[in-house]
Enzyme design. Structure first.
Site, short mmCIF file in Angstrom:
data_model
loop_
_atom_site.label_atom_id
_atom_site.label_comp_id
_atom_site.label_asym_id
_atom_site.label_seq_id
_atom_site.Cartn_x
_atom_site.Cartn_y
_atom_site.Cartn_z
N ASN A 165 62.75 13.72 -58.16
CA ASN A 165 64.22 13.63 -58.24
C ASN A 165 64.83 15.02 -58.51
O ASN A 165 65.41 15.29 -59.56
CB ASN A 165 64.64 12.65 -59.33
CG ASN A 165 65.99 12.02 -59.04
OD1 ASN A 165 66.66 12.35 -58.06
ND2 ASN A 165 66.41 11.11 -59.90
N ASP A 258 66.48 4.78 -57.25
CA ASP A 258 66.07 4.21 -58.53
C ASP A 258 65.68 2.74 -58.38
O ASP A 258 64.69 2.28 -58.97
CB ASP A 258 67.19 4.33 -59.56
CG ASP A 258 67.65 5.76 -59.76
OD1 ASP A 258 66.83 6.69 -59.57
OD2 ASP A 258 68.82 5.97 -60.13
#
Length: 311
Positions: A165, A258
């Site tokens: 990320n 996510d």
């Protein structure tokens, strides 16, 4: 068969525009969002906990109450007097989102400053998830502490899952970012990168290049997300592919990665089948982006664990 799952990172106060010039408050953050979808997609027999640090002020109390209300455990969360959660604001202009952040004094930056508390939470868990943002918010010595504990967990046979990320604005410089993320992969048994990030920030020319680089770092299980192009998986040297699920509508892509991470891990932990887990996660992510916000109600995504949840 069940076990305890732990997600480590920063949950922030979220402010978004509402009608009449008002702002609506929420709570979100990549590692917490992943915990939310793990909880949504796992049966009750699998406890899901969150590890971070918050203050002792009113907004910290509200955040803890919110997290508990989702069914995610807060028993390992540290309280740090004199600190508060970080905050971000969502700006919308012609349908496009941008963000302003206030997180330099966030309590979560101190989440690894009590090594005994960190070790206790990891030792109590069979599965641990963290992200590049988790590493980025920590001081170098704290990041080293966290990576040391995660490496110990990996060596003990625990499943340590990592989403790089990549968010350059959180890092002091590109080289520190790249080296620390590579160290994160080395401490992990499963890495879940997004190819667009890897191509942009590591210069990978292909998904295969991303897989080769992370395998060289020491990760033997890879799940590479590539948007509409699908998901490439490399588990113990065997490569396979799962198609993306076409979304019925696209409203807000904020929680796509996510939700994929949480749904993938939940399905994989139960089935042991990484290809089936990727297909399931792709369907969950496609449902999530058809709604506003990162956290979509369990009933809206058809999460199989929903009936077992409280809150």
């Amino acid at each position: 068969m069940a076990g305890r799952v732990l997600s480590i990172g920063e949950c922030m106060v979220e402010l978004m525009q509402a009608e009449g010039g008002l702002l609506r408050q929420g709570f979100a953050g990549d590692s917490f969002n992943t915990a939310y979808y793990l909880r949504a997609c796992l049966p009750e027999a699998w406890p899901v906990d969150y590890f971070t640090a918050v203050g002792t002020d009113t907004i910290s109390n509200e955040m803890l109450a919110f997290i508990e209300g989702t069914g995610v455990g807060t028993g390992f969360i540290r309280r740090v007097p004199g600190r508060s959660p970080g905050l971000y604001m969502i700006h919308l202009k012609e349908g496009e989102r941008s963000f302003s952040y206030w997180r330099s004094a966030s309590a979560a930056r101190l989440l690894a400053d009590d090594p005994a508390a960190l070790r206790s939470a990891i030792d109590a868990s069979e599965v641990i998830f963290f992200s590049g943002i988790t590493l980025a918010i920590l001081a170098p010595e704290a990041a080293a502490t966290l990576l040391g504990e995660l490496g110990r967990a990996k060596a003990a046979g625990k499943l340590v899952a990592f989403d790089p990320n990549i968010r350059p604005r959180l890092w002091d410089d590109v080289e520190t970012m790249r080296s620390t993320i590579t160290s994160g992969a080395a401490a992990s048994s499963l890495v879940m990168p997004s190819f667009e990030d890897e191509a942009t920030h590591f210069g990978d020319a292909s998904v295969d290049a991303t897989i080769a680089r992370y395998r060289a770092a020491g990760a033997n299980r890879l799940v590479v997300k590539n948007g509409a192009e699908g998901i490439t998986l490399s588990f113990d040297g065997e490569q396979s592919f799962a198609a993306a699920t076409r979304a019925a509508r696209i409203v807000d892509t904020t929680g796509a990665g996510d939700s994929f991470n949480g749904a993938f891990l939940a399905n994989y932990l139960q089935s042991g089948d990484h290809r089936a887990a990727a297909g399931f996660a792709a369907a969950v992510a496609a449902a999530v982006i058809g709604h506003h916000g990162a956290l979509v109600d369990r009933a809206e995504i058809g999460a199989p664990g929903a009936a077992a949840q409280s809150g």
